[in-house]
Design a protein around this motif. Structure first.
Motif, PDB file in Angstrom:
ATOM      1  N   TYR A  42      -3.009   9.192   4.862  1.00  0.00           N
ATOM      2  CA  TYR A  42      -2.389   9.279   3.536  1.00  0.00           C
ATOM      3  C   TYR A  42      -1.007   9.925   3.629  1.00  0.00           C
ATOM      4  O   TYR A  42      -0.042   9.455   3.033  1.00  0.00           O
ATOM      5  N   LEU A  92       1.387   7.487   5.040  1.00  0.00           N
ATOM      6  CA  LEU A  92       1.839   6.530   4.040  1.00  0.00           C
ATOM      7  C   LEU A  92       3.005   7.083   3.232  1.00  0.00           C
ATOM      8  O   LEU A  92       4.008   6.400   3.004  1.00  0.00           O
ATOM      9  N   LEU A 142      -6.286  -3.509  -3.148  1.00  0.00           N
ATOM     10  CA  LEU A 142      -5.647  -2.856  -2.000  1.00  0.00           C
ATOM     11  C   LEU A 142      -5.604  -3.791  -0.798  1.00  0.00           C
ATOM     12  O   LEU A 142      -4.572  -3.899  -0.114  1.00  0.00           O
ATOM     13  N   PRO A 198       0.801  -1.233   0.000  1.00  0.00           N
ATOM     14  CA  PRO A 198       0.000   0.000   0.000  1.00  0.00           C
ATOM     15  C   PRO A 198       0.830   1.277   0.000  1.00  0.00           C
ATOM     16  O   PRO A 198       0.342   2.321  -0.457  1.00  0.00           O
ATOM     17  N   TRP A 249       1.158   2.304  -3.435  1.00  0.00           N
ATOM     18  CA  TRP A 249      -0.082   2.883  -3.950  1.00  0.00           C
ATOM     19  C   TRP A 249      -0.120   4.382  -3.664  1.00  0.00           C
ATOM     20  O   TRP A 249      -0.501   5.182  -4.527  1.00  0.00           O
ATOM     21  N   ILE A 309      -6.430   7.702  -0.350  1.00  0.00           N
ATOM     22  CA  ILE A 309      -6.634   6.511  -1.162  1.00  0.00           C
ATOM     23  C   ILE A 309      -8.127   6.259  -1.360  1.00  0.00           C
ATOM     24  O   ILE A 309      -8.571   5.909  -2.456  1.00  0.00           O
ATOM     25  N   GLY A 335      -2.958   0.405   4.666  1.00  0.00           N
ATOM     26  CA  GLY A 335      -3.547  -0.062   3.414  1.00  0.00           C
ATOM     27  C   GLY A 335      -4.612  -1.115   3.632  1.00  0.00           C
ATOM     28  O   GLY A 335      -5.697  -1.049   3.034  1.00  0.00           O
ATOM     29  N   GLY A 350      -2.177  -5.352   1.021  1.00  0.00           N
ATOM     30  CA  GLY A 350      -1.850  -5.210   2.435  1.00  0.00           C
ATOM     31  C   GLY A 350      -1.608  -6.541   3.112  1.00  0.00           C
ATOM     32  O   GLY A 350      -0.668  -6.699   3.894  1.00  0.00           O
TER      33      GLY A 350
END
Length: 631
Positions: free
Chosen positions: A368, A371, A311, A49, A52, A287, A129, A315
């Protein structure tokens, strides 16, 4: 039986699956299938993730402009993972073990800490994720999803007990699902492939630097360089040069195929984001925002569902390899083995706690950003894995005929220079921003950041220059922690004078007595037979207890003692009333001071342990004499 704690000798990492897959097949295709697997486990980390987030960020903000970064990162990954696999095949050492052999203990510990931070950052991406995937598919709140992911330790342990090939099969299935989902989305998005091709032209500026380094950090995963060298050792390879050469060749094929599959998925995410969002000037900051917008923009709910499924699979698949990487790193750097469930629990808590706090305080926008930050942390750790790997695989003493060729060294050092340069650029930019925002705390923040930078630069200088450091400097380093078992001039043969045997009136007593009698006859030792009466009558009346059960126990002990004495062995019977077996055995052992304690094990597992207890484990931790467990 696995040994936990500090271990001695050169016990391989992931010893439970070491050399567990045969590669002696005659057919080329069967042999290729036998070697296939390690790179697929590694490739999962290249599509987690965290990728992503960086790919969506890059595609939505800059269109196809950063596609070349993905391709370049994938080429770097293929080169570095190939070197990691070669190190494992040729030297039978993964990168962490090689570091422990070569570097001072202090340097090893610093590298281990950095790697653990990188693994926690990667696990953070997996937690977030998977939680977002659960939210998109089932409507579970992200905070609840974060907490649910903390329980996947049980799933991991359940899979690992079935062997490495099943794990590889599960991972390959999840990768296939992810790839299928993105094939659907690309087909629905219908990108202009001529415009896509323009993204292969290298270009970068200050605005796209942060996203580019995030992509780099998410694609070339530092802990995968440690993991790959251990995974290739699950294949049984002869020690001959030709066998190792064949293994290197097949692992190269495995690496190229697996990582190009990861490139397809990462490129699909970036292309989809560029086609759907950048072309409409939509900035994606979450996401789940991308998930919600896909259905109306592409005209079908299939796009959103496939996005969420992919997704969640990403993960869950990457969490398995993260666990294995953590085990490899800890065992390799510290020569310390921890129970897998405890190792997984600690790693997962290091990710769950900051993720839960971020979701609670900042909501999904904060997750986000977290991440993206996790991928930057991974990128900053890369030089401390890449440079030792290049040095080790360029060392003829270690690699022999498989030492890096001149052109490979040039490419590898070019990759290292690119990685270090981008990271220095990022650090200067990030530190400048942090100092500017520090306000009244500008001076202490500056001191802390520059002290950290200086320490990291010193560490990087050591691992870079170690092969050419002068002898006078190496004399003052710490003694390397090493891998070799201690050498003995002579082995002291133990003799037993007193052997304590615990009896519980079951079939296992016969095995325990048999082993004890064999040792006693050889050394002329005396046997002490111990039984604990724990019935209610014995608890109340102690040695005065006299029931049919107690009398049957006495008769049983007398028959065993007579049978042993008939073999010319001295025997003494001991009966303890009214105490728990653990306390009674420990008390007797401390008073008697035997040379050996022999106990019978019934093989209880799981719920049976809860019902019948675990006396053996409790006793062996409380006595300071050798314990022989007979089953």
């Amino acid at each position: 039986m696995p040994t936990y704690g500090h271990t001695h000798g050169s016990q391989p990492t992931l010893s439970e699956v070491h050399s567990s897959v045969t590669t002696s097949q005659v057919s080329i295709w069967r042999r290729m299938f036998a070697f296939a697997g390690p790179a697929y486990l590694v490739s999962v980390g290249y599509m987690d993730p965290g990728n992503w987030a960086t790919d969506l960020e890059g595609g939505a903000r800059f269109g196809y402009k950063l596609l070349w970064v993905l391709v370049m990162s994938n080429l770097m990954a293929i080169l570095l993972q190939t070197l990691s696999a070669r190190l494992g095949i040729v030297s039978r050492r993964d990168l962490a073990q090689a570091c422990r052999e070569m570097y001072p203990r202090t340097v090893c510990h610093m590298l281990w800490v950095l790697c653990e931070i990188a693994i926690a950052a990667c696990d953070l991406a997996e937690v977030i994720g998977a939680a977002i995937g659960l939210h998109l598919l089932f409507g579970i709140p992200v905070l609840a999803g974060v907490l649910i992911t903390a329980a996947d330790t049980l799933l991991i342990l359940w899979f690992t007990k079935f062997g490495i090939r099943l794990i590889e099969g599960v991972i390959l299935t999840l990768i296939a699902i992810i790839g299928g989902c993105f094939f659907i989305q690309i087909w629905l998005a219908k990108p202009n492939f001529f415009e896509v091709a323009t993204g292969l032209i290298p270009r970068i500026d200050g605005a796209s630097l942060y996203a580019a380094i995030g992509i780099l950090g998410a694609t070339v995963m530092p802990h995968n360089l440690y993991l790959h060298g251990a995974l290739v050792q699950t294949r049984r390879v002869d020690e001959t040069t030709e066998a190792k050469r064949i293994a290197c060749r097949y692992n190269l094929i495995d690496t190229v195929v697996a990582l190009n599959g990861a490139l397809f998925i990462n490129a699909a995410i970036l292309i989809m984001a560029a086609t759907v969002f950048f072309s409409r000037s939509i900035v994606v900051t979450q996401i789940d925002q991308a998930h919600l917008l896909l259905a109306p923009l592409l005209g079908t709910g299939v796009a959103s569902v496939s996005f969420a499924i992919a997704l969640l699979c990403a993960g869950q698949s990457s969490t398995l390899t993260g666990t294995m990487a953590g085990q490899v790193v800890m065992e390799g750097f510290l020569n310390f083995r921890m129970r897998p469930w405890l190792r997984r629990f600690i790693t997962r808590m290091a990710a769950v706690i900051p993720a839960a706090i971020t979701v609670y305080v900042s909501g999904e926008v904060g997750t986000y950003k977290l991440l993206i930050l996790s991928q930057i942390i991974l990128s900053l750790q890369l030089p401390f894995a890449v440079i030792p790997l290049i040095n080790f695989t360029s060392d003829r003493k270690r690699m022999g005929d498989f030492v890096n060729a001149g052109w490979v060294r040039i490419l590898a050092w070019a990759v290292a220079i690119v990685i270090v340069s981008l990271n220095v650029w990022l650090l200067v930019d990030a530190f400048s921003n942090w100092i500017a925002m520090a306000g009244a705390y500008r001076i202490p923040v500056s001191i802390a950041l520059y002290t950290l930078s200086f320490a990291l630069l010193l560490l990087l200088a050591w691992v870079t220059l170690e092969p050419v450091l002068p002898g006078w400097l190496k004399r003052y380093r710490y003694k390397p922690s090493g891998m070799l078992a201690p050498e003995y001039e002579a082995v002291e043969v133990r003799k037993y004078a007193k052997i304590l045997v615990t009896l519980d009136h079951s079939d296992i007593d016969r095995e325990a007595i048999g082993h004890a009698a064999a040792m006693a006859r050889q050394d002329g030792a005396k046997l002490f037979l111990l039984h604990v009466e724990e019935g209610i009558t014995s608890v109340v009346y102690g040695e005065q207890a006299s029931t049919s059960e107690v009398r049957a126990g006495e008769s049983y002990m007398n028959r065993i003692a007579s049978a042993v004495r008939s073999q010319g062995i001295d025997v003494e019977e001991i009966v303890i009333h009214g105490e728990r077996p653990r306390q009674a055995i420990v008390k007797c052992a401390r008073e008697l001071q035997p040379d050996l304690l022999i106990m019978g094990a019934h093989g209880h597992k799981g719920f049976e342990d809860f019902i019948f207890g675990t006396t053996i484990n409790a006793v062996r931790h409380d006595v300071d004499i050798p314990v022989l467990i007979v089953r």
